[in-house]
Design an enzyme around this catalytic site. Structure first.
Site, PDB file in Angstrom:
ATOM      1  CD  GLU A  61      -2.912  -0.782  -0.100  1.00 31.44           C
ATOM      2  OE1 GLU A  61      -2.921   0.305  -0.715  1.00 31.44           O
ATOM      3  OE2 GLU A  61      -3.541  -1.775  -0.481  1.00 31.44           O
TER       4      GLU A  61
HETATM    5  C1  LIG Z   1       3.017  -9.522   0.237  1.00 37.22           C
HETATM    6  C2  LIG Z   1       2.689  -8.436  -0.718  1.00 37.22           C
HETATM    7  C3  LIG Z   1       1.368  -8.156  -1.012  1.00 37.22           C
HETATM    8  C4  LIG Z   1       1.054  -7.165  -1.943  1.00 37.22           C
HETATM    9  N1  LIG Z   1      -0.258  -6.952  -2.307  1.00 37.22           N
HETATM   10  C5  LIG Z   1      -0.511  -6.166  -3.384  1.00 37.22           C
HETATM   11  C6  LIG Z   1      -1.816  -6.107  -3.939  1.00 37.22           C
HETATM   12  O1  LIG Z   1      -2.764  -6.719  -3.448  1.00 37.22           O
HETATM   13  N2  LIG Z   1      -2.006  -5.363  -5.060  1.00 37.22           N
HETATM   14  C7  LIG Z   1      -0.994  -4.678  -5.645  1.00 37.22           C
HETATM   15  O2  LIG Z   1      -1.235  -4.031  -6.655  1.00 37.22           O
HETATM   16  N3  LIG Z   1       0.252  -4.687  -5.123  1.00 37.22           N
HETATM   17  C8  LIG Z   1       0.515  -5.426  -4.020  1.00 37.22           C
HETATM   18  N4  LIG Z   1       1.785  -5.484  -3.505  1.00 37.22           N
HETATM   19  C9  LIG Z   1       2.833  -4.668  -4.101  1.00 37.22           C
HETATM   20  C10 LIG Z   1       3.292  -3.555  -3.177  1.00 37.22           C
HETATM   21  O3  LIG Z   1       2.320  -2.557  -3.074  1.00 37.22           O
HETATM   22  C11 LIG Z   1       4.651  -3.067  -3.719  1.00 37.22           C
HETATM   23  O4  LIG Z   1       5.592  -4.096  -3.472  1.00 37.22           O
HETATM   24  C12 LIG Z   1       5.072  -1.779  -3.076  1.00 37.22           C
HETATM   25  O5  LIG Z   1       4.226  -0.721  -3.451  1.00 37.22           O
HETATM   26  C13 LIG Z   1       6.518  -1.410  -3.427  1.00 37.22           C
HETATM   27  O6  LIG Z   1       6.765  -1.533  -4.797  1.00 37.22           O
HETATM   28  P1  LIG Z   1       8.018  -2.375  -5.299  1.00 37.22           P
HETATM   29  O7  LIG Z   1       7.980  -3.690  -4.631  1.00 37.22           O
HETATM   30  O8  LIG Z   1       8.059  -2.360  -6.758  1.00 37.22           O
HETATM   31  O9  LIG Z   1       9.263  -1.602  -4.712  1.00 37.22           O
HETATM   32  P2  LIG Z   1       9.986  -0.369  -5.412  1.00 37.22           P
HETATM   33  O10 LIG Z   1       8.975   0.602  -5.892  1.00 37.22           O
HETATM   34  O11 LIG Z   1      10.973  -0.894  -6.378  1.00 37.22           O
HETATM   35  O12 LIG Z   1      10.742   0.266  -4.169  1.00 37.22           O
HETATM   36  C14 LIG Z   1      12.026  -0.167  -3.705  1.00 37.22           C
HETATM   37  C15 LIG Z   1      12.549   0.857  -2.700  1.00 37.22           C
HETATM   38  O13 LIG Z   1      12.682   2.131  -3.344  1.00 37.22           O
HETATM   39  C16 LIG Z   1      11.957   3.122  -2.642  1.00 37.22           C
HETATM   40  N5  LIG Z   1      11.371   4.070  -3.580  1.00 37.22           N
HETATM   41  C17 LIG Z   1      10.783   3.830  -4.786  1.00 37.22           C
HETATM   42  N6  LIG Z   1      10.326   4.965  -5.311  1.00 37.22           N
HETATM   43  C18 LIG Z   1      10.604   5.956  -4.426  1.00 37.22           C
HETATM   44  C19 LIG Z   1      10.386   7.359  -4.388  1.00 37.22           C
HETATM   45  N7  LIG Z   1       9.717   7.985  -5.360  1.00 37.22           N
HETATM   46  N8  LIG Z   1      10.810   8.050  -3.295  1.00 37.22           N
HETATM   47  C20 LIG Z   1      11.469   7.441  -2.293  1.00 37.22           C
HETATM   48  N9  LIG Z   1      11.710   6.131  -2.284  1.00 37.22           N
HETATM   49  C21 LIG Z   1      11.272   5.383  -3.332  1.00 37.22           C
HETATM   50  C22 LIG Z   1      10.890   2.368  -1.877  1.00 37.22           C
HETATM   51  O14 LIG Z   1      10.430   3.090  -0.751  1.00 37.22           O
HETATM   52  C23 LIG Z   1      11.605   1.081  -1.511  1.00 37.22           C
HETATM   53  O15 LIG Z   1      12.365   1.274  -0.349  1.00 37.22           O
HETATM   54  C24 LIG Z   1       2.101  -6.428  -2.539  1.00 37.22           C
HETATM   55  C25 LIG Z   1       3.439  -6.708  -2.208  1.00 37.22           C
HETATM   56  C26 LIG Z   1       3.742  -7.708  -1.338  1.00 37.22           C
HETATM   57  C27 LIG Z   1       5.182  -8.008  -1.064  1.00 37.22           C
END
Ligand SMILES: Cc1cc2nc3c(=O)[nH]c(=O)nc-3n(C[C@H](O)[C@H](O)[C@H](O)COP(=O)(O)OP(=O)(O)OC[C@H]3O[C@@H](n4cnc5c(N)ncnc54)[C@H](O)[C@@H]3O)c2cc1C
Length: 596
Positions: free
Chosen positions: A438
């Site tokens: 989220e």
């Molecule tokens: C168990 C689980 C359940 C989930 N459920 C859902 C779901 O039901 N539906 C759905 O759509 N998604 C879901 N997700 C996805 C989840 O919302 C994302 O994993 C999350 O938003 C982070 O995206 P990412 O994994 O691509 O990380 P990234 O976006 O690659 O982030 C990696 C790091 O970079 C940082 N970062 C990235 N951009 C910025 C920025 N602009 N400023 C500062 N820091 C930044 C982040 O804070 C983080 O520390 C789920 C994930 C998991 C693991």
């Protein structure tokens, strides 16, 4: 490993801090009388404690699994969800015209906390359905509402939220899933979504996926994203599930925590296209998804609070039983570890942070109800602005807090905390996801800095700080060291927060990286100051009641002591955060990328 819902604290917060009496006067909220609310909480506590909580640990050991496109959920989940749905718990805050109970958010809030304390993995299915319901209530057509809302609200079907793709996580501008119009009002959806919570399971008759995708001529970036309903089974004219749609679960993830919650990779359109219908207008999908996300972000904050409460209860029970070392003040033999000051410090820290986060979230829920139901539009708008300021703090701070609390929970257990049998380790593992999904804490902090602070020149933040200062002043008028200490730390905290808000507003244009270098620290600072404010308010009420000879004196004295602890040990951290934000950005950005 049992769970006893902290109903006394919940009711205290609802009545004394979050304005249940005000909420129950709002048009449409008249059913939320104190008798009804108490009955709802008692029933919910019983259900969560007896039916859901016992599933938490076994479902971590033997989680949900995938085979040949189907997901079998952990033992007991299916039956428990049926009971959850039949008892009407999915519909607590949803409209009666679609089968809900129509109670305000303030009443649904403790229910969500209890469900999550019982089992986060289980509670997620309800949380995602809540998000889908909110989006359809806001942006769905009358036909979509008639078709989907009642089965979702009564728990016959469940909902999902399909945002994430391999290249699109925090940055949804990168979404690539395609939606091709078919000329008959439907679209064919093609693409891969990852990490979809409860994207596939066996607990309900149908799954309603809400999917972000792009139509062929959509503009690039977030302005070209639309929202679609893609059911797992197409819906027959009579509302029953029909043919299988072309949306399939190709695997589920193996995870650090929340193992029983199936996290699916969903493939849309591999066999000709998954059929979807547009929600609202084309290219406004992200706007609608934000509605879901706001509801879901608040809900994830509650997950943190529920988890922290459970970890605390478990640590207290262990600390009373585990005998080790003599009492510092002298004892014949070893004593239960709860007698050692450092164990007390950890338990107080767990308790104080959980209570403060609970109070802030419930106050937020009350404000949301005023923003939603009040007859006067100006009042609604003013409250909405405050609620929207609070959402990233409730999500970000409560979840970061839960991780700290769960970590202390392991520490209280010593070696037994590191061993899986006690369950303390599970809380720690489960807590980790809460600061990620989220929107990570950094994404919440970006929202707090950009949309919630810089955009209005800090006006909402400053208005809230004025209220903190009123509480500081009222505490300063009371006799006694506890109130003097709370008042002092609240004053210092308010000053630190005010300085940071000014810093953010003044520097966001000339030194944007410098401001965002401290964004998460600003969120944490706002969390401890506003949490401390609620604890200060609680201490004021408690003292007033004690003086009047009202209420449970032991509970009220403990509240004052807990507020004092929060002020001395947690709120006092405001000074360090302030200086790291205002003076420390250079160090964050000093090295070149090559130097890492
Ligand atoms: C168990 C689980 C359940 C989930 N459920 C859902 C779901 O039901 N539906 C759905 O759509 N998604 C879901 N997700 C996805 C989840 O919302 C994302 O994993 C999350 O938003 C982070 O995206 P990412 O994994 O691509 O990380 P990234 O976006 O690659 O982030 C990696 C790091 O970079 C940082 N970062 C990235 N951009 C910025 C920025 N602009 N400023 C500062 N820091 C930044 C982040 O804070 C983080 O520390 C789920 C994930 C998991 C693991």
């Amino acid at each position: 490993m049992s769970y006893q819902a902290p109903i006394k604290d919940m009711l205290f917060v609802m009545n004394e801090l979050a304005g249940l009496n005000v909420v129950s006067q709002l048009p449409g909220c008249e059913d939320a009388t104190i008798d009804t609310v108490e009955a709802v909480l008692e029933e919910n506590a019983k259900f969560c404690g007896e039916v859901i909580a016992p599933l938490n640990h076994p479902s971590d050991k033997e989680p949900s699994f995938w085979h040949d496109g189907q997901v079998t959920t952990a033992a007991g989940f299916k039956v428990a969800f049926q009971a959850f749905a039949e008892s009407g718990w999915q519909g607590v805050q949803h409209p009666t015209e679609f089968g809900g109970q129509g109670l305000p958010k303030l009443v649904a809030t403790p229910c969500t906390e209890m469900l999550n304390a019982a089992s986060i993995s289980f509670a997620l299915v309800a949380l995602l359905s809540d998000g889908a319901i909110e989006a359809l209530l806001t942006a769905g057509s009358d036909e979509q509402k008639a078709r989907y809302l009642e089965p979702l609200i009564t728990g016959k079907w469940t909902g999902t939220m399909n945002l994430t793709e391999p290249q699109a996580g925090s940055d949804l501008a990168a979404v690539r899933t395609r939606a091709v119009p078919q000329g008959d009002g439907t679209y064919k959806i093609f693409g891969t979504k990852i990490y979809i919570t409860y994207g596939e399971h066996d607990m309900a008759e149908n799954i309603i996926h809400l999917v972000l995708a792009r139509t062929p001529d959509a503009p690039p970036g977030v302005k070209g994203i639309s929202l679609f309903i893609v059911p797992k089974f197409m819906i027959n004219e009579d509302g029953s599930p029909g043919e299988r749609n072309d949306a399939h679960c190709v695997s589920i993830e193996h995870k650090l925590g929340i193992k029983a919650s199936p996290t699916a990779v969903l493939q849309f359109g591999d066999n000709g296209g998954a059929i979807g219908t547009l929600v609202g207008e084309e290219n406004r999908g992200l706007e609608y998804m934000f509605i879901m996300m706001n509801a879901a972000r608040f809900g994830v904050g509650l997950q943190g609070i529920g988890l922290a409460e459970r970890a605390y209860q478990q640590a207290v029970a262990f600390a009373k039983e585990r005998v080790q070392s003599r009492d510092l003040a002298g004892s014949a033999g070893p004593v239960a570890i709860i007698h050692h000051p450092d164990v007390r410090r950890m338990l107080m820290s767990m308790r104080a942070q959980t209570e403060a986060a609970r109070a802030l979230a419930y106050v937020g829920a009350g404000i949301s109800d005023v923003a939603h139901y009040h007859a006067d539009e100006t009042t609604r708008r003013a409250n909405l602005a405050v609620y929207e300021y609070l959402v990233p703090i409730i999500k970000g701070w409560s979840t970061e807090m839960s991780e700290n609390v769960a970590r202390d929970g392991v520490q209280v257990h010593g070696g037994m905390g590191f061993i899986e049998e006690t369950g303390a380790a599970q809380h720690y593992r489960d807590a980790k996801i809460l600061t990620i999904y989220e929107g990570t804490t950094a994404i919440q902090a970006n929202d707090l800095v950009g949309r919630k602070t810089a955009r209005d020149g800090g006006a909402v933040a400053k208005a809230i700080i004025d209220q903190v200062r009123e509480t500081e002043a009222a505490l300063g008028e009371l006799q006694g060291a506890d109130f003097a200490a709370i008042s002092k730390q609240l004053g210092l905290g308010a000053a630190a927060l005010e300085e940071v808000v000014d810093f953010v507003v003044a520097n966001v244009k000339p030194n944007i990286k410098g401001v965002f270098a401290g964004s998460v620290l600003y969120l944490k600072l706002a969390g401890i100051v506003l949490g401390g404010w609620q604890m200060g308010r609680a201490a004021l009420v408690a003292q007033k009641k004690l003086e009047a000879g009202e209420g449970d004196a032991a509970f009220l004295r403990a509240k004052i002591a807990t507020a004092r602890f929060f002020a001395d040990h947690i709120l006092s951290g405001a000074q360090g955060l302030r200086s790291a934000i205002v003076e420390g950005s250079a160090g964050v950005l000093a090295l070149d990328v090559e130097q890492f």
